[in-house]
Design a protein around this motif. Sequence first.
Motif, PDB file in Angstrom:
ATOM      1  N   GLY A 236       0.771  -1.238   0.000  1.00 20.69           N
ATOM      2  CA  GLY A 236       0.000   0.000   0.000  1.00 20.69           C
ATOM      3  C   GLY A 236       0.798   1.281   0.000  1.00 20.69           C
ATOM      4  O   GLY A 236       0.272   2.329   0.369  1.00 20.69           O
ATOM      5  N   HIS A 237       2.058   1.230  -0.440  1.00 23.45           N
ATOM      6  CA  HIS A 237       2.880   2.448  -0.447  1.00 23.45           C
ATOM      7  C   HIS A 237       3.463   2.694  -1.839  1.00 23.45           C
ATOM      8  O   HIS A 237       4.126   1.824  -2.385  1.00 23.45           O
ATOM      9  CB  HIS A 237       4.014   2.331   0.563  1.00 23.45           C
ATOM     10  N   ALA A 238       3.210   3.898  -2.365  1.00 22.67           N
ATOM     11  CA  ALA A 238       3.829   4.253  -3.643  1.00 22.67           C
ATOM     12  C   ALA A 238       5.320   4.456  -3.453  1.00 22.67           C
ATOM     13  O   ALA A 238       6.119   4.293  -4.381  1.00 22.67           O
ATOM     14  CB  ALA A 238       3.188   5.533  -4.178  1.00 22.67           C
ATOM     15  N   SER A 239       5.688   4.810  -2.239  1.00 22.40           N
ATOM     16  CA  SER A 239       7.088   5.052  -1.909  1.00 22.40           C
ATOM     17  C   SER A 239       7.224   4.855  -0.399  1.00 22.40           C
ATOM     18  O   SER A 239       6.270   5.087   0.350  1.00 22.40           O
ATOM     19  CB  SER A 239       7.462   6.482  -2.308  1.00 22.40           C
ATOM     20  N   THR A 240       8.412   4.443   0.041  1.00 23.37           N
ATOM     21  CA  THR A 240       8.597   4.318   1.495  1.00 23.37           C
ATOM     22  C   THR A 240       9.322   5.533   2.066  1.00 23.37           C
ATOM     23  O   THR A 240       9.551   5.596   3.276  1.00 23.37           O
ATOM     24  CB  THR A 240       9.380   3.039   1.854  1.00 23.37           C
ATOM     25  N   ALA A 241       9.687   6.488   1.199  1.00 22.24           N
ATOM     26  CA  ALA A 241      10.362   7.695   1.690  1.00 22.24           C
ATOM     27  C   ALA A 241       9.444   8.438   2.647  1.00 22.24           C
ATOM     28  O   ALA A 241       8.256   8.607   2.377  1.00 22.24           O
ATOM     29  CB  ALA A 241      10.747   8.593   0.522  1.00 22.24           C
ATOM     30  N   GLY A 242       9.984   8.846   3.769  1.00 22.38           N
ATOM     31  CA  GLY A 242       9.231   9.649   4.720  1.00 22.38           C
ATOM     32  C   GLY A 242       8.347   8.852   5.656  1.00 22.38           C
ATOM     33  O   GLY A 242       7.735   9.426   6.564  1.00 22.38           O
ATOM     34  N   LEU A 243       8.252   7.540   5.471  1.00 28.33           N
ATOM     35  CA  LEU A 243       7.424   6.747   6.392  1.00 28.33           C
ATOM     36  C   LEU A 243       8.140   6.616   7.734  1.00 28.33           C
ATOM     37  O   LEU A 243       9.367   6.551   7.783  1.00 28.33           O
ATOM     38  CB  LEU A 243       7.181   5.337   5.834  1.00 28.33           C
ATOM     39  N   PRO A 244       7.393   6.534   8.827  1.00 26.88           N
ATOM     40  CA  PRO A 244       8.048   6.314  10.111  1.00 26.88           C
ATOM     41  C   PRO A 244       8.714   4.937  10.147  1.00 26.88           C
ATOM     42  O   PRO A 244       8.259   3.997   9.486  1.00 26.88           O
ATOM     43  CB  PRO A 244       6.900   6.393  11.130  1.00 26.88           C
ATOM     44  N   HIS A 245       9.770   4.833  10.938  1.00 23.36           N
ATOM     45  CA  HIS A 245      10.545   3.595  10.963  1.00 23.36           C
ATOM     46  C   HIS A 245       9.681   2.383  11.319  1.00 23.36           C
ATOM     47  O   HIS A 245       9.831   1.306  10.723  1.00 23.36           O
ATOM     48  CB  HIS A 245      11.705   3.708  11.959  1.00 23.36           C
ATOM     49  N   GLU A 246       8.772   2.552  12.263  1.00 24.92           N
ATOM     50  CA  GLU A 246       7.951   1.425  12.711  1.00 24.92           C
ATOM     51  C   GLU A 246       7.152   0.857  11.542  1.00 24.92           C
ATOM     52  O   GLU A 246       6.978  -0.351  11.409  1.00 24.92           O
ATOM     53  CB  GLU A 246       6.984   1.848  13.821  1.00 24.92           C
ATOM     54  N   ARG A 247       6.655   1.758  10.689  1.00 30.62           N
ATOM     55  CA  ARG A 247       5.872   1.314   9.540  1.00 30.62           C
ATOM     56  C   ARG A 247       6.784   0.593   8.525  1.00 30.62           C
ATOM     57  O   ARG A 247       6.420  -0.445   7.990  1.00 30.62           O
ATOM     58  CB  ARG A 247       5.187   2.521   8.885  1.00 30.62           C
ATOM     59  N   ILE A 248       7.949   1.160   8.282  1.00 30.34           N
ATOM     60  CA  ILE A 248       8.867   0.524   7.322  1.00 30.34           C
ATOM     61  C   ILE A 248       9.256  -0.869   7.814  1.00 30.34           C
ATOM     62  O   ILE A 248       9.291  -1.828   7.034  1.00 30.34           O
ATOM     63  CB  ILE A 248      10.114   1.410   7.108  1.00 30.34           C
ATOM     64  N   GLU A 249       9.523  -0.978   9.096  1.00 26.87           N
ATOM     65  CA  GLU A 249       9.902  -2.290   9.639  1.00 26.87           C
ATOM     66  C   GLU A 249       8.738  -3.279   9.496  1.00 26.87           C
ATOM     67  O   GLU A 249       8.942  -4.428   9.096  1.00 26.87           O
ATOM     68  CB  GLU A 249      10.288  -2.135  11.114  1.00 26.87           C
ATOM     69  N   ALA A 250       7.527  -2.809   9.811  1.00 26.14           N
ATOM     70  CA  ALA A 250       6.362  -3.699   9.704  1.00 26.14           C
ATOM     71  C   ALA A 250       6.135  -4.127   8.254  1.00 26.14           C
ATOM     72  O   ALA A 250       5.812  -5.292   7.979  1.00 26.14           O
ATOM     73  CB  ALA A 250       5.120  -2.992  10.246  1.00 26.14           C
ATOM     74  N   VAL A 251       6.319  -3.185   7.317  1.00 27.34           N
ATOM     75  CA  VAL A 251       6.162  -3.499   5.891  1.00 27.34           C
ATOM     76  C   VAL A 251       7.211  -4.521   5.462  1.00 27.34           C
ATOM     77  O   VAL A 251       6.909  -5.520   4.800  1.00 27.34           O
ATOM     78  CB  VAL A 251       6.269  -2.205   5.044  1.00 27.34           C
ATOM     79  N   ALA A 252       8.461  -4.284   5.874  1.00 31.95           N
ATOM     80  CA  ALA A 252       9.554  -5.182   5.464  1.00 31.95           C
ATOM     81  C   ALA A 252       9.329  -6.597   6.008  1.00 31.95           C
ATOM     82  O   ALA A 252       9.443  -7.584   5.271  1.00 31.95           O
ATOM     83  CB  ALA A 252      10.891  -4.628   5.953  1.00 31.95           C
TER      84      ALA A 252
END
Lengths: 371, 266
Positions: A236-252
């Motif tokens: 659900g992300h066009a880009s991961t730039a600017g996302l909070p770290h917690e969200r990036i970790e959960a996505v990864a």
Amino acid sequence: MFQDVGGFEPQLRVIDVLPRDRGEPLGRSRLEAAKRAFTTRRVEFVSGMRLLRTGAPQAGDLVLARIASLGQHQRLESPHGRRAQLYEGDEIVVAYGERYAPDQFEAIIPADLGRCDLVAGGGVAGKVLSSHARMKRATRIQPIGLIADSFGRPVNLAQHALPLRVLRDRRQQVIAVAGTSMNAGKTTTAAGLIHGLSRAGLKVAATKVTGTGSGGDVWSMIDAGASRVLDFTDMGHASTAGLPHERIEAVALSLIAHAAAEGADAVVVEIADGVLQRETAALLAAPAFRAAIDGLLFAAGDALGAVGGRDWLLALGHNVVGVSGLVSASPLATREAEVAMGQPVLLLDQLRDPVLAPQLCFAAAATIDEA
Amino acid sequence: MTALALVPHRDALPPRPLFLRCPGQPEREYYLLLPVAMRPGAEPLVLVHGISRNAPELVLRFAELANRAGVPLIAPLFQRESFGQYQQVLDQRAGQRSDLALLDILDDAARRFGLATGRIALFGFSGGAQFAHRFALLHAHRVRVCVPASAGWYTLPDPALAWPLGLAQSPASVHPDAGCVPFHLIVGQRERGDDEALRHSPELDALQGSNRRARARAWHRALRKAGWSLESSLTVLPRTRHNFSCAHRNGLVETVFRLIGQQGTE
């Protein structure tokens, strides 16, 4: 039992009194005629959709826009990977998102539906803050309106994403690929490893967990032999730039879990940008991410980057199973890096080798389980 | 009365293979899989790859049943540079003995992981099947059971023929107990044609036949004629051509576990 009745009533009034702007009808035929971007591929257009002419766009919102003037990106990648030629006046469907690309654009999400830029060929709308000296001016787009459902709610990529998933017991070996910077050869390295593992008879899944939406890396991994490829746009992300770290970790972690659930023998995980980029650095330092991977293959752009990046990752506690990337294209740079590191640089042919690729992959845990 | 929720039974996930090198002997390489619940003194199943060197694929496909049965897996990797003709036990060009390499690997696995490698179950596919039966002839005291699958050709129990076609001038003396090893041959039903990896010579074709299925039958007959282990058998896998993935799809792994006396249900 309301403690503050006065504080509750205004909320009711807001809900009841303010009419929802349901926008205007948006014909399905108009949507289907527009050139649609790769980033929007999970969204299914249905009858009865609406167009919101006003509003503040959020990351992942879909926008119907018109090409105002052509610049850097003259083609738009379709959901199927075709790079469609753009013409001024074309209507396109893209998603709002930020961009962090030192070799291209730095961009943010604009505050309104005013004119903005096409900041990635995979279909990301944003407002350019800075650009690399080699870049042309960005292609300018004029948003016509946010695409909304029949209730007037903006359609967002997040509504069409895969669910977050917990990474539990896994039987797959997970190898991550990180690099010194953009264009350090990460995708080529990842694709090389995928190809070697699939030639060895292994079923390989692959995922790109951060970056800017573009099909190039996905198609490259599929062409290399991956049985399934997922990227952050699937979350659900066009880009991961600017996302909070917690969200990036959960996505990864979710992407690794989804990829691992497909019955693969190994999962190859590509992380975008250089290891010093803010979000990438935080992800690589996160204990949960370190625990989710068995080894890390490092793609370096040059000899100094090879040494510095490898040592930086070792200091973080990563199991660096090899160094490859653009540096391996130059015999001289390769020699420099090998002397400085005291270990060989892996050439692309070696990554693609069906005997060597599994060795890299499964040597990762050898020291852990030894009695 | 208390109602119990029905929870689907799920086996423990098989552990992942490890790639290892024997310390001080970097050309001795192998993949190892240790089951989650390994019995002390469990006999390992050794898996020998064909000329594609697909050792990790063998381990991954055998992993689930091995884990269920508590059987450790060892898959040597005979690299082309050092062990080009590993199937024949002695690589003439490099002068390397692949049988000795496997013995070193078994010792290493015993020392580092406490495995009981004194006697093994030995499986090989294609070129690995050639190696497996030849290893069993030379080191019969180390092999409890041997399962060669889809070998291209065999060493006949004939002391008048030169190695590797027969037993004369073998790289090491043939073990006196060679005739006691149960050989359970497997071959695909559709391995009746030619394939590019299949060796031909007038002598070989005359002695063993012109395809893998004929040669498996010929060797099985030769073992019986020589009075070797009466427990030996020949299994034909239905609808199977000369391809490991195809054999795997058609029940190769289950067949191997049945033949070595491990049903994989413990």
